[in-house]
Design a protein around this motif. Structure first.
Motif, PDB file in Angstrom:
ATOM      1  N   LEU A  76      59.024  41.798  18.019  1.00  0.00           N
ATOM      2  CA  LEU A  76      59.283  40.699  17.102  1.00  0.00           C
ATOM      3  C   LEU A  76      58.036  39.819  17.038  1.00  0.00           C
ATOM      4  O   LEU A  76      57.527  39.394  18.073  1.00  0.00           O
ATOM      5  CB  LEU A  76      60.474  39.860  17.578  1.00  0.00           C
ATOM      6  N   VAL A  77      57.563  39.559  15.833  1.00  0.00           N
ATOM      7  CA  VAL A  77      56.363  38.749  15.649  1.00  0.00           C
ATOM      8  C   VAL A  77      56.722  37.510  14.827  1.00  0.00           C
ATOM      9  O   VAL A  77      57.223  37.629  13.710  1.00  0.00           O
ATOM     10  CB  VAL A  77      55.254  39.546  14.941  1.00  0.00           C
ATOM     11  N   GLU A  78      56.441  36.347  15.402  1.00  0.00           N
ATOM     12  CA  GLU A  78      56.809  35.078  14.783  1.00  0.00           C
ATOM     13  C   GLU A  78      55.592  34.378  14.193  1.00  0.00           C
ATOM     14  O   GLU A  78      54.479  34.452  14.740  1.00  0.00           O
ATOM     15  CB  GLU A  78      57.437  34.155  15.823  1.00  0.00           C
ATOM     16  N   PHE A  79      55.840  33.640  13.118  1.00  0.00           N
ATOM     17  CA  PHE A  79      54.830  32.775  12.512  1.00  0.00           C
ATOM     18  C   PHE A  79      55.514  31.513  12.016  1.00  0.00           C
ATOM     19  O   PHE A  79      56.735  31.477  11.832  1.00  0.00           O
ATOM     20  CB  PHE A  79      54.151  33.471  11.325  1.00  0.00           C
ATOM     21  N   GLY A  80      54.715  30.482  11.786  1.00  0.00           N
ATOM     22  CA  GLY A  80      55.226  29.331  11.068  1.00  0.00           C
ATOM     23  C   GLY A  80      55.308  28.030  11.821  1.00  0.00           C
ATOM     24  O   GLY A  80      55.595  26.992  11.229  1.00  0.00           O
ATOM     25  N   GLY A  81      55.090  28.046  13.113  1.00  0.00           N
ATOM     26  CA  GLY A  81      55.144  26.788  13.846  1.00  0.00           C
ATOM     27  C   GLY A  81      53.993  25.874  13.455  1.00  0.00           C
ATOM     28  O   GLY A  81      53.079  26.256  12.736  1.00  0.00           O
ATOM     29  N   GLY A  82      54.060  24.646  13.935  1.00  0.00           N
ATOM     30  CA  GLY A  82      53.002  23.700  13.657  1.00  0.00           C
ATOM     31  C   GLY A  82      53.411  22.298  14.029  1.00  0.00           C
ATOM     32  O   GLY A  82      54.431  22.088  14.694  1.00  0.00           O
ATOM     33  N   SER A  83      52.599  21.337  13.575  1.00  0.00           N
ATOM     34  CA  SER A  83      52.854  19.931  13.856  1.00  0.00           C
ATOM     35  C   SER A  83      53.128  19.193  12.556  1.00  0.00           C
ATOM     36  O   SER A  83      52.365  19.327  11.602  1.00  0.00           O
ATOM     37  CB  SER A  83      51.640  19.299  14.549  1.00  0.00           C
ATOM     38  N   MET A 119      70.753  38.598  14.518  1.00  0.00           N
ATOM     39  CA  MET A 119      69.575  37.917  15.022  1.00  0.00           C
ATOM     40  C   MET A 119      69.813  36.425  15.176  1.00  0.00           C
ATOM     41  O   MET A 119      70.677  35.848  14.501  1.00  0.00           O
ATOM     42  CB  MET A 119      68.388  38.163  14.089  1.00  0.00           C
ATOM     43  N   SER A 120      69.030  35.825  16.043  1.00  0.00           N
ATOM     44  CA  SER A 120      69.196  34.404  16.360  1.00  0.00           C
ATOM     45  C   SER A 120      67.851  33.710  16.490  1.00  0.00           C
ATOM     46  O   SER A 120      66.818  34.350  16.730  1.00  0.00           O
ATOM     47  CB  SER A 120      69.941  34.246  17.684  1.00  0.00           C
ATOM     48  N   TRP A 121      67.913  32.407  16.342  1.00  0.00           N
ATOM     49  CA  TRP A 121      66.806  31.523  16.712  1.00  0.00           C
ATOM     50  C   TRP A 121      67.251  30.667  17.899  1.00  0.00           C
ATOM     51  O   TRP A 121      68.380  30.162  17.913  1.00  0.00           O
ATOM     52  CB  TRP A 121      66.432  30.586  15.563  1.00  0.00           C
ATOM     53  N   TYR A 122      66.342  30.516  18.854  1.00  0.00           N
ATOM     54  CA  TYR A 122      66.555  29.654  20.002  1.00  0.00           C
ATOM     55  C   TYR A 122      65.375  28.680  20.073  1.00  0.00           C
ATOM     56  O   TYR A 122      64.328  28.908  19.472  1.00  0.00           O
ATOM     57  CB  TYR A 122      66.598  30.460  21.303  1.00  0.00           C
ATOM     58  N   ARG A 123      65.545  27.642  20.867  1.00  0.00           N
ATOM     59  CA  ARG A 123      64.425  26.738  21.116  1.00  0.00           C
ATOM     60  C   ARG A 123      64.512  26.216  22.543  1.00  0.00           C
ATOM     61  O   ARG A 123      65.582  26.172  23.144  1.00  0.00           O
ATOM     62  CB  ARG A 123      64.406  25.584  20.120  1.00  0.00           C
ATOM     63  N   GLN A 124      63.346  25.819  23.023  1.00  0.00           N
ATOM     64  CA  GLN A 124      63.269  25.273  24.376  1.00  0.00           C
ATOM     65  C   GLN A 124      62.323  24.086  24.361  1.00  0.00           C
ATOM     66  O   GLN A 124      61.127  24.238  24.079  1.00  0.00           O
ATOM     67  CB  GLN A 124      62.791  26.329  25.371  1.00  0.00           C
ATOM     68  N   ALA A 125      62.884  22.929  24.660  1.00  0.00           N
ATOM     69  CA  ALA A 125      62.086  21.713  24.759  1.00  0.00           C
ATOM     70  C   ALA A 125      61.504  21.616  26.157  1.00  0.00           C
ATOM     71  O   ALA A 125      62.050  22.192  27.108  1.00  0.00           O
ATOM     72  CB  ALA A 125      62.955  20.494  24.457  1.00  0.00           C
ATOM     73  N   ARG A 152      65.267  36.201  18.361  1.00  0.00           N
ATOM     74  CA  ARG A 152      65.804  37.245  19.232  1.00  0.00           C
ATOM     75  C   ARG A 152      66.671  38.165  18.397  1.00  0.00           C
ATOM     76  O   ARG A 152      67.469  37.703  17.563  1.00  0.00           O
ATOM     77  CB  ARG A 152      66.638  36.622  20.355  1.00  0.00           C
ATOM     78  N   THR A 153      66.511  39.461  18.649  1.00  0.00           N
ATOM     79  CA  THR A 153      67.440  40.409  18.071  1.00  0.00           C
ATOM     80  C   THR A 153      68.557  40.611  19.078  1.00  0.00           C
ATOM     81  O   THR A 153      68.333  41.131  20.181  1.00  0.00           O
ATOM     82  CB  THR A 153      66.782  41.751  17.688  1.00  0.00           C
ATOM     83  N   GLU A 154      69.743  40.143  18.694  1.00  0.00           N
ATOM     84  CA  GLU A 154      70.900  40.299  19.580  1.00  0.00           C
ATOM     85  C   GLU A 154      71.322  41.767  19.628  1.00  0.00           C
ATOM     86  O   GLU A 154      71.859  42.236  20.623  1.00  0.00           O
ATOM     87  CB  GLU A 154      72.050  39.425  19.097  1.00  0.00           C
ATOM     88  N   SER A 155      71.033  42.486  18.543  1.00  0.00           N
ATOM     89  CA  SER A 155      71.392  43.901  18.484  1.00  0.00           C
ATOM     90  C   SER A 155      70.620  44.697  19.532  1.00  0.00           C
ATOM     91  O   SER A 155      71.157  45.606  20.157  1.00  0.00           O
ATOM     92  CB  SER A 155      71.079  44.468  17.103  1.00  0.00           C
ATOM     93  N   CYS A 156      69.343  44.376  19.687  1.00  0.00           N
ATOM     94  CA  CYS A 156      68.475  45.157  20.570  1.00  0.00           C
ATOM     95  C   CYS A 156      67.975  44.369  21.771  1.00  0.00           C
ATOM     96  O   CYS A 156      67.204  44.893  22.575  1.00  0.00           O
ATOM     97  CB  CYS A 156      67.282  45.695  19.773  1.00  0.00           C
ATOM     98  N   ARG A 157      68.403  43.098  21.873  1.00  0.00           N
ATOM     99  CA  ARG A 157      68.116  42.288  23.061  1.00  0.00           C
ATOM    100  C   ARG A 157      66.625  42.182  23.353  1.00  0.00           C
ATOM    101  O   ARG A 157      66.169  42.421  24.484  1.00  0.00           O
ATOM    102  CB  ARG A 157      68.862  42.837  24.279  1.00  0.00           C
ATOM    103  N   VAL A 158      65.878  41.817  22.331  1.00  0.00           N
ATOM    104  CA  VAL A 158      64.433  41.629  22.474  1.00  0.00           C
ATOM    105  C   VAL A 158      64.073  40.243  21.937  1.00  0.00           C
ATOM    106  O   VAL A 158      64.595  39.824  20.893  1.00  0.00           O
ATOM    107  CB  VAL A 158      63.656  42.724  21.716  1.00  0.00           C
ATOM    108  N   TRP A 159      63.141  39.573  22.648  1.00  0.00           N
ATOM    109  CA  TRP A 159      62.692  38.240  22.248  1.00  0.00           C
ATOM    110  C   TRP A 159      61.354  38.308  21.516  1.00  0.00           C
ATOM    111  O   TRP A 159      60.518  39.170  21.813  1.00  0.00           O
ATOM    112  CB  TRP A 159      62.501  37.359  23.486  1.00  0.00           C
ATOM    113  N   GLY A 160      61.166  37.347  20.621  1.00  0.00           N
ATOM    114  CA  GLY A 160      59.853  37.136  20.047  1.00  0.00           C
ATOM    115  C   GLY A 160      58.982  36.376  21.039  1.00  0.00           C
ATOM    116  O   GLY A 160      59.448  35.930  22.092  1.00  0.00           O
ATOM    117  N   GLN A 161      57.694  36.206  20.666  1.00  0.00           N
ATOM    118  CA  GLN A 161      56.748  35.572  21.582  1.00  0.00           C
ATOM    119  C   GLN A 161      56.849  34.055  21.574  1.00  0.00           C
ATOM    120  O   GLN A 161      56.328  33.394  22.474  1.00  0.00           O
ATOM    121  CB  GLN A 161      55.300  35.998  21.230  1.00  0.00           C
ATOM    122  N   GLY A 162      57.521  33.504  20.588  1.00  0.00           N
ATOM    123  CA  GLY A 162      57.682  32.058  20.490  1.00  0.00           C
ATOM    124  C   GLY A 162      56.621  31.426  19.620  1.00  0.00           C
ATOM    125  O   GLY A 162      55.489  31.915  19.523  1.00  0.00           O
ATOM    126  N   THR A 163      56.999  30.337  18.975  1.00  0.00           N
ATOM    127  CA  THR A 163      56.065  29.566  18.163  1.00  0.00           C
ATOM    128  C   THR A 163      56.374  28.086  18.380  1.00  0.00           C
ATOM    129  O   THR A 163      57.537  27.687  18.419  1.00  0.00           O
ATOM    130  CB  THR A 163      56.148  29.958  16.674  1.00  0.00           C
TER     131      THR A 163
END
Length: 113
Positions: free
Chosen positions: A4-11, A34-40, A96-107
């Motif tokens: 999974l490859v993520e793009f789009g984060g920023g300030s 699929m899902s989106w998660y976040r961690q502060a 995250r793909t809930e189907s295949c249980r893999v995480w993206g690298q985060g943005t």
């Protein structure tokens, strides 16, 4: 192998918008749920939104009415449109793909007041 490859984060400033994307490589079936998660900083990872085939999207109460999850299944890409951003939305966002249980690298998303 699924990736999974993520793009789009920023300030952005409070009230601004960002759109995150997450492309699934490897197995198209992994995009069915699929899902989106976040961690502060200093906090546990939390679910933000989820989308699955033939199931209505779900959202955390804290983002309802501001965030929209969507998919382009032809492109195997997941999106998260984030509007009216608040400083408390700051954090690392992961798909995250809930189907295949893999995480993206985060943005990283940073919202300043």
């Amino acid at each position: 192998q699924v990736q999974l490859v993520e793009f789009g984060g920023g300030s952005v400033q409070a009230g601004g918008s960002l759109r995150l994307s997450c492309t699934v490589y490897g197995h198209s079936s992994c995009s069915y749920d699929m899902s989106w998660y976040r961690q502060a900083p200093g906090k546990e990872r939390e679910a933000v939104s989820r989308i699955a085939t033939n199931v209505a999207p779900t959202y955390a109460d804290s983002v309802k009415g501001r965030f929209t999850i969507s998919q382009d299944k032809h492109e195997n890409t997941l999106y998260l449109q984030m509007n009216s951003l608040k400083p408390e939305d700051t954090g690392m966002y992961y798909c995250r793909t809930e189907s295949c249980r893999v995480w993206g690298q985060g943005t990283q998303v940073t919202v300043s007041s």
